[in-house]
Motif scaffolding. Structure first.
Motif, PDB file in Angstrom:
ATOM      1  N   ALA A   1      63.508  37.318  50.673  1.00 14.47           N
ATOM      2  CA  ALA A   1      63.606  37.079  52.118  1.00 14.47           C
ATOM      3  C   ALA A   1      64.896  36.340  52.453  1.00 14.47           C
ATOM      4  CB  ALA A   1      62.400  36.294  52.603  1.00 14.47           C
TER       5      ALA A   1
ATOM      6  N   ILE B 231      55.591  35.201  41.874  1.00 15.03           N
ATOM      7  CA  ILE B 231      55.759  36.262  42.870  1.00 15.03           C
ATOM      8  C   ILE B 231      56.105  35.670  44.223  1.00 15.03           C
ATOM      9  CG2 ILE B 231      54.559  38.074  44.145  1.00 15.03           C
ATOM     10  CD1 ILE B 231      53.021  38.707  41.582  1.00 15.03           C
ATOM     11  N   THR B 232      55.431  34.567  44.580  1.00 15.53           N
ATOM     12  CA  THR B 232      55.715  33.909  45.860  1.00 15.53           C
ATOM     13  C   THR B 232      57.168  33.430  45.909  1.00 15.53           C
ATOM     14  OG1 THR B 232      53.409  33.192  46.058  1.00 15.53           O
ATOM     15  CG2 THR B 232      55.042  32.035  47.396  1.00 15.53           C
TER      16      THR B 232
ATOM     17  N   LYS C 105      59.415  36.471  46.315  1.00 19.59           N
ATOM     18  CA  LYS C 105      59.378  36.980  47.682  1.00 19.59           C
ATOM     19  C   LYS C 105      60.232  36.111  48.608  1.00 19.59           C
ATOM     20  CE  LYS C 105      55.320  38.278  49.283  1.00 19.59           C
ATOM     21  NZ  LYS C 105      53.856  38.247  49.551  1.00 19.59           N
TER      22      LYS C 105
ATOM     23  N   VAL D  23      52.104  42.514  47.708  1.00 25.44           N
ATOM     24  CA  VAL D  23      53.523  42.816  47.598  1.00 25.44           C
ATOM     25  C   VAL D  23      53.745  44.149  48.301  1.00 25.44           C
ATOM     26  CG1 VAL D  23      55.478  43.197  46.058  1.00 25.44           C
ATOM     27  CG2 VAL D  23      53.654  41.620  45.389  1.00 25.44           C
TER      28      VAL D  23
END
Length: 381
Positions: free
Chosen positions: A228, A220-221, A224, A205
């Motif tokens: 984005a 977390i993915t 993210k 991260v």
């Protein structure tokens, strides 16, 4: 730079007749690749850096010799163990019979302090070397086929620490309970022999490597990806906003050009002559009131205000409106006879020469420039 590695005791601790604890343990490994945070290594263009530990460096004579006699500590100290700090930090020391055991370095350990022995017997069986080494940046592939970004060399051991085993799952970022000594790899799972019930994952991260479960990795993915997506939406909105501003600026420019063309078309020679004559008359009257008033760069309103102030004083115009000043000017100018040499010459029947016409032509040119710059306004049709 100072580094730490973590291994697990692969032998059982035995007691000597004097009650000391003795164990032979693998404490280091050669020929492998370890991953570090680039920010900790001073490498700014990579979040994670894979560092190769060549066998030729790990098992080099000077490196092997540096294991002998190093103190054993409980946890890593904040700095190096020296003669001044040994008494307070050491609970034993490594023996002199340092051996290569396949891809590992094996060292006999002697625990002399009861606290250290009790720590191991209570189940704390992991070892972490504290050492100095150099890191050289350069890509390559190890003999086992692992890609790497840098190479570690010139190992010199300082101490071997007994450290806590991670609770509730394997800590991929090792040494979390090890104090402040050195830089730690972010993933040493291949070097551990103690099975764990919940293997953690490493997720990057920003420039940080975070240890988390498989479920945490998915969360977390997802986060993210959401960030984005929002960043992309913001970028699109900024692009649209800039395009709208550009279109509006273009529209304003077109309107200004159209207005200028309309003003130029509306301004007839007769209008210009009248403006020049009116301006000349005003300047003549103002000069008759006070010859010191300079008309250069002043509007008609500025000239009237200056004349009233010269005649009646600054206090009269201080808070007065433009209309009030125009009225006061009319009052002070009604008995003033403005000088007009050109008009007088024509009235007396003289033929004006080019020199006579020059002030009028100059005034006419000046009025045209003022109209184009907006200093005065064209008369309405």
């Amino acid at each position: 730079m100072q580094f730490t590695d973590r291994m697990t005791m692969d032998g059982a601790l035995r007691r000597t007749a004097d009650g000391y604890g003795v164990v032979s343990a693998r404490v280091a490994r050669g020929g492998n690749v370890q991953t570090y945070l680039g920010s900790e290594l001073g490498i700014t263009d990579k979040a994670l850096v894979r560092v190769y530990r060549p066998e030729s460096e790990v098992f080099k004579k000077d490196a092997i010799a540096s294991y002998a006699g190093v103190p054993i500590t409980i946890g890593h100290p904040s700095g190096k163990v020296t003669a001044e700090t040994w008494k307070d930090l050491a609970v034993g020391e490594a023996g002199d019979e340092v051996l290569r055991d396949g891809e590992f370095v094996r060292v006999p350990l002697m625990l002399r302090d009861a606290k250290g022995i009790q720590t191991v017997e209570a189940g704390t069986v992991e070892l972490s070397m504290g050492y100095d080494a150099n890191v050289t940046v350069g890509d390559g592939i190890s003999p086992s086929g692992e890609p790497y970004d840098a190479t570690m060399s010139d190992f010199k051991m300082n101490h071997v620490a007994i450290v806590e085993k991670a609770r509730g799952g394997e800590q991929l970022r090792i040494g979390d309970s090890a104090g402040t000594w050195g830089i730690r790899p972010v993933n040493l799972a291949d070097e551990r022999t103690v099975p764990m019930t919940d293997t953690l994952r490493t997720v990057v991260v920003g420039d940080e490597a975070v240890s988390t479960t498989a479920e945490g990795e998915r969360a977390i993915t997802k986060l993210k990806a959401l960030v984005a997506s929002k960043d992309e939406a913001i970028a699109d909105a900024e692009t649209t906003h800039k395009a709208a501003i550009a279109a509006k600026d273009e529209e304003i420019g077109t309107l200004k050009a159209d207005l200028k063309k309309a003003q130029d078309a509306a301004l007839k020679p007769a209008d210009l002559d009248k403006l020049v004559a009116d301006r000349a008359a005003l300047i003549g009257t103002v000069k008759a009131i006070d010859a010191k008033i300079d008309p250069a760069g002043k509007t008609d309103a500025d000239l009237r205000k200056a004349a009233v102030a010269a005649k009646l004083g600054d206090e009269m115009v201080k808070d007065a409106s433009e209309a009030e000043i125009a009225g006061m000017f009319k009052a002070v100018a009604k008995d003033v006879k403005a000088a007009d040499p050109f008009r007088d010459a024509v009235k007396d029947g003289l033929t004006p020469t080019n020199d006579d016409l020059k002030p009028v032509n100059d005034a006419r040119a000046k009025m045209l420039a003022d109209l184009q710059s907006g200093a005065v306004s064209a008369p309405a049709n």
